[in-house]
Design an enzyme around this catalytic site. Structure first.
Site, PDB file in Angstrom:
ATOM      1  N   GLY A 210       0.803  -1.226   0.000  1.00 12.88           N
ATOM      2  CA  GLY A 210       0.000   0.000   0.000  1.00 12.88           C
ATOM      3  C   GLY A 210       0.828   1.264   0.000  1.00 12.88           C
ATOM      4  N   LYS A 217      -3.286   2.071  -3.771  1.00 13.76           N
ATOM      5  CA  LYS A 217      -3.952   3.035  -2.891  1.00 13.76           C
ATOM      6  C   LYS A 217      -3.627   4.473  -3.286  1.00 13.76           C
ATOM      7  CE  LYS A 217      -5.451  -0.331  -0.343  1.00 13.76           C
ATOM      8  NZ  LYS A 217      -6.869  -0.703  -0.379  1.00 13.76           N
ATOM      9  N   HIS A 237     -13.132   2.411  -2.216  1.00 10.91           N
ATOM     10  CA  HIS A 237     -12.474   1.240  -1.623  1.00 10.91           C
ATOM     11  C   HIS A 237     -13.512   0.115  -1.556  1.00 10.91           C
ATOM     12  CE1 HIS A 237      -9.980  -0.400   2.021  1.00 10.91           C
ATOM     13  NE2 HIS A 237      -9.601  -0.946   0.885  1.00 10.91           N
ATOM     14  N   SER A 259      -9.938  -2.149   5.407  1.00  8.89           N
ATOM     15  CA  SER A 259      -8.895  -3.117   5.082  1.00  8.89           C
ATOM     16  C   SER A 259      -8.970  -4.346   6.000  1.00  8.89           C
ATOM     17  CB  SER A 259      -7.524  -2.472   5.264  1.00  8.89           C
ATOM     18  OG  SER A 259      -7.493  -1.255   4.565  1.00  8.89           O
ATOM     19  N   ALA A 260      -8.720  -5.510   5.416  1.00 11.05           N
ATOM     20  CA  ALA A 260      -8.676  -6.772   6.160  1.00 11.05           C
ATOM     21  C   ALA A 260      -9.984  -7.070   6.890  1.00 11.05           C
ATOM     22  CB  ALA A 260      -7.480  -6.788   7.126  1.00 11.05           C
ATOM     23  N   CYS A 261     -11.113  -6.718   6.272  1.00 10.23           N
ATOM     24  CA  CYS A 261     -12.433  -7.058   6.831  1.00 10.23           C
ATOM     25  C   CYS A 261     -13.172  -8.009   5.901  1.00 10.23           C
ATOM     26  CB  CYS A 261     -13.272  -5.807   7.038  1.00 10.23           C
ATOM     27  SG  CYS A 261     -12.757  -4.858   8.470  1.00 10.23           S
ATOM     28  N   GLY A 262     -12.477  -8.673   4.979  1.00 10.12           N
ATOM     29  CA  GLY A 262     -13.110  -9.735   4.201  1.00 10.12           C
ATOM     30  C   GLY A 262     -13.587  -9.332   2.813  1.00 10.12           C
ATOM     31  N   THR A 264     -11.896  -9.509  -0.021  1.00  9.44           N
ATOM     32  CA  THR A 264     -11.476 -10.535  -0.984  1.00  9.44           C
ATOM     33  C   THR A 264     -12.363 -11.774  -0.843  1.00  9.44           C
ATOM     34  OG1 THR A 264      -9.241  -9.655  -0.829  1.00  9.44           O
ATOM     35  CG2 THR A 264      -9.459 -11.835  -1.823  1.00  9.44           C
ATOM     36  N   ASN A 265     -12.686 -12.149   0.402  1.00 11.23           N
ATOM     37  CA  ASN A 265     -13.539 -13.331   0.599  1.00 11.23           C
ATOM     38  C   ASN A 265     -14.929 -13.107   0.010  1.00 11.23           C
ATOM     39  OD1 ASN A 265     -11.480 -14.640   1.922  1.00 11.23           O
ATOM     40  ND2 ASN A 265     -12.164 -14.034   3.965  1.00 11.23           N
ATOM     41  N   ASP A 286     -11.002  -4.949  -4.299  1.00  7.81           N
ATOM     42  CA  ASP A 286     -10.505  -3.885  -3.414  1.00  7.81           C
ATOM     43  C   ASP A 286     -10.917  -2.478  -3.838  1.00  7.81           C
ATOM     44  OD1 ASP A 286      -8.951  -3.151  -1.105  1.00  7.81           O
ATOM     45  OD2 ASP A 286      -7.342  -2.484  -2.428  1.00  7.81           O
ATOM     46  N   SER A 374       0.404 -10.720   6.315  1.00 14.80           N
ATOM     47  CA  SER A 374       1.127 -11.325   5.180  1.00 14.80           C
ATOM     48  C   SER A 374       0.180 -11.370   3.986  1.00 14.80           C
ATOM     49  CB  SER A 374       1.625 -12.725   5.550  1.00 14.80           C
ATOM     50  OG  SER A 374       0.589 -13.504   6.089  1.00 14.80           O
ATOM     51  N   ARG A 375       0.743 -11.335   2.799  1.00 11.74           N
ATOM     52  CA  ARG A 375      -0.081 -11.112   1.605  1.00 11.74           C
ATOM     53  C   ARG A 375       0.238 -12.094   0.486  1.00 11.74           C
ATOM     54  NH1 ARG A 375      -3.849  -6.604   1.613  1.00 11.74           N
ATOM     55  NH2 ARG A 375      -3.546  -5.677   3.657  1.00 11.74           N
TER      56      ARG A 375
END
Ligand code: OXD
Ligand code: MN
Length: 590
Positions: A210, A217, A237, A259-262, A264-265, A286, A374-375
């Protein structure tokens, strides 16, 4: 990419403006060599080979993870640095209370000193890139200059990069300038500066996604949000997902979560077996660029070409598509390793870590094996649920917009805004518990309007006004919803199973949009009654469902008061319509 036998124009000759800028950066940074990225597979292979040889990349087990590599970042460089990220507009008011600000000339001077001579003994890479399909009128281009081959490898996956992008730049005559150097990876000499009025970015001292993949971003959200206001669209976003119902209709939703709240899922959702006939198609995971169409609907493109997703928690149950996708041709950053050289992360039920993300023998006393942020970097085309319309130049039409946060209480599982204006308040009210995607304390609830707190390139007051203006231009606006997959009971247990089961909530939204589903009206908007949700095959007790759909008036009074205080910070830039919406909620609360 067209790299056939035809005589190719040397890259610097394609665009005078780009060549002139590269020359000025060369003089400032003094690189040993310049590499113009072509965007070919051969180039990516060559760069990978160089990094393997230098020991900066590690090849993973070729049988089970063919084409996959591990990169370990500096341990102090594992997340976005919001406290070191600035919006440098001429007037501080234009950056707004939501951004850190430095006067542009001062910022340029500070950055010039950091960049001076910083690429000695290094190669300067020029990455022309296009955000969005190359043939889309909605796409916009940029050029990133970097001294990090890891950044190049990521940008080759995440964007349409190389010769074709430079050809488009030569045709468009405009591009965002992004200058990046890892410097010495010294947190004391790390800054991410944005100059929206100049369509320029300067980033120094970090190699993390990022902060360093400037197309993502920095360009596609911070600079693009500014461009979008100038040009009459929205840069958000948001993931974009298409849902095909058993009726055979496909509708698209764009969903904003921090960010990181799912995201992608949800973008790769696998419908539960108990809901046969549904299919989900990923357009993006994203970022969404949303444009009012001539038909009065809102149309969306995903400006990215790949995923830079959070690895921990990915497994066949939570996200089978991602799990399959990242087994080939994937660049892993900061995961752990098993004894037989397979990547490992928390949330995997198979395998055992022996080496942690820093390359040390794994010791649970020293923390998680894989870094929580980790990504994986993987091409969108490798996603089994990639939408056949993801690359349509006109984008896809959006039926519903969804905002969501990570809240243990207050926000119910789902509610529907009464109209666009109320929906803008719902988005502006978004709050969420912080995650490992940014440096700082994790789990603290903070305001994150439209999930854009770290990413809006200008004053939120002006941004909300722009949202209201866009709504006024839409004859057929999407309906707007709020969801909370993360509500907990008094014992701290999550009430909702999440993942594929989220489809039940999305299906209710789509049925609402089609005029088919019922709801009950509450002060905060419309909520489904239990009977309005498709609950076949779901193992959630009636008590838990009731808990998920309760609106606690006392908590909401507190929420409204906090929101009023928060919005007040935007002073004269705050659209009065948002306060009117807040008053209306307060009046309706019992
Ligand atoms: C991301 C983020 O990496 O939001 O997408 O931090
Ligand atoms: Mn994100």
């Amino acid at each position: 990419m067209a790299t056939a036998a035809r005589q190719l124009t040397p890259l610097p000759q394609l665009s005078r403006a780009v060549a002139d800028w590269v020359n000025s950066v060369r003089e400032l940074t003094q690189p040993r060599a310049i590499h113009w990225c072509q965007g070919s597979d051969a180039e990516a292979r060559e760069l990978t080979a160089q990094l393997l040889q230098r020991g900066e990349l590690k090849a993973l087990d070729a049988e089970r993870f063919p084409g996959c590599h591990l990169y370990r970042s500096a341990p102090n460089d594992v997340a976005r640095v919001e406290h070191l990220t600035y919006i440098c507009t001429r007037s501080q008011e234009d950056a707004g209370p939501n951004n850190h600000w430095i006067e542009p000339q001062q910022a340029h001077a500070k950055m010039r000193e950091l960049f001076r001579g910083c690429m000695r003994e290094r190669t300067l890479y020029v990455i022309p890139y296009c955000m969005g399909p190359l043939d889309s009128p909605l796409a916009r281009c940029g050029v990133e200059i970097t001294d990090s081959p890891y950044v190049v490898l990521n940008m080759l996956i995440m964007t349409r990069a190389g010769r074709a992008a430079l050809e488009r730049i030569a045709h468009d005559g405009a591009f965002v300038r992004g200058l990046h150097s890892i410097g010495e990876l010294d947190p004391e000499r790390r800054f991410i500066m944005h100059f929206p009025e100049e369509h320029a970015i300067e980033s120094f001292g970090s190699g993390y996604g990022g902060n360093a993949l400037l197309g993502k971003k920095c360009h596609a959200l911070r600079i693009a949000s500014w461009q979008a206001r100038e040009e009459g669209w929205l840069a958000e976003h948001m993931l974009i997902v298409g849902l095909e119902s058993p009726r055979g209709e496909t509708h698209y939703l764009a969903c904003a979560f921090p960010s990181a709240c799912g995201k992608t899922n949800l973008a790769m959702l696998i419908p539960p077996a108990s809901l046969p006939g549904w299919r989900a198609y990923t357009v993006g995971d994203d970022i969404a660029w949303l444009h009012p169409g001539a038909d009065g609907r809102l149309w969306a493109i995903n400006p990215e070409a790949g995923y830079f997703g959070v690895v921990p928690g990915t497994n066949p149950e939570t996200n089978r598509n991602a799990y399959e996708m990242i087994r080939r041709d994937t660049l892993f950053t900061n995961v752990a390793l098993t004894a037989d050289n397979q990547p490992w992360w928390e949330g995997l039920s198979t395998g055992r870590p022996v080496i942690d993300w820093q390359g040390r023998p794994y010791d649970p006393a020293k923390g998680p094996a894989a870094h929580p942020n980790s990504r994986f970097t993987a091409s969108a085309r490798r996603n089994p649920s990639y939408s056949p319309h993801a690359e349509d130049p006109a984008g896809v039409p959006i039926t519903a917009l969804v905002f969501g946060g990570r809240r243990r209480e207050v926000a119910p599982l789902v509610y529907e805004a009464r109209d666009w204006r109320h929906g803008v308040l719902v988005g502006a009210s978004l709050a969420s518990e912080t995650t490992a995607a940014a440096v700082g304390q994790v789990g603290v609830t903070r305001r994150d309007p439209m999930a854009m707190q770290p990413f809006c390139g200008y004053n939120f007051g002006d941004y909300w006004r722009h949202w209201l203006d866009i709504g006024a231009r839409l004859a057929r606006p999407p309906r707007i919803y709020h969801v909370n997959w993360f509500r907990r009971d008094a014992q701290g247990q999550l009430l909702w199973p999440g993942y594929g089961e989220n489809l039940r909530v999305l299906a209710w939204m789509l049925d609402r949009c089609a005029g088919r589903a019922g709801a009950t009206e509450a002060a905060i908007g419309c909520l489904p009654r239990t009977a309005d949700l498709e609950l076949r095959g779901l193992d959630v007790s009636a008590d838990r469902l009731a808990g998920l759909l309760t609106v606690d008036a006392a908590l909401w009074r507190k929420e409204v008061a906090e929101m009023r205080e928060y919005l007040g910070r935007y002073g004269s830039r705050l659209p009065a319509a948002l306060l009117a919406e807040l008053d209306s909620i307060e009046r309706r609360l019992p």
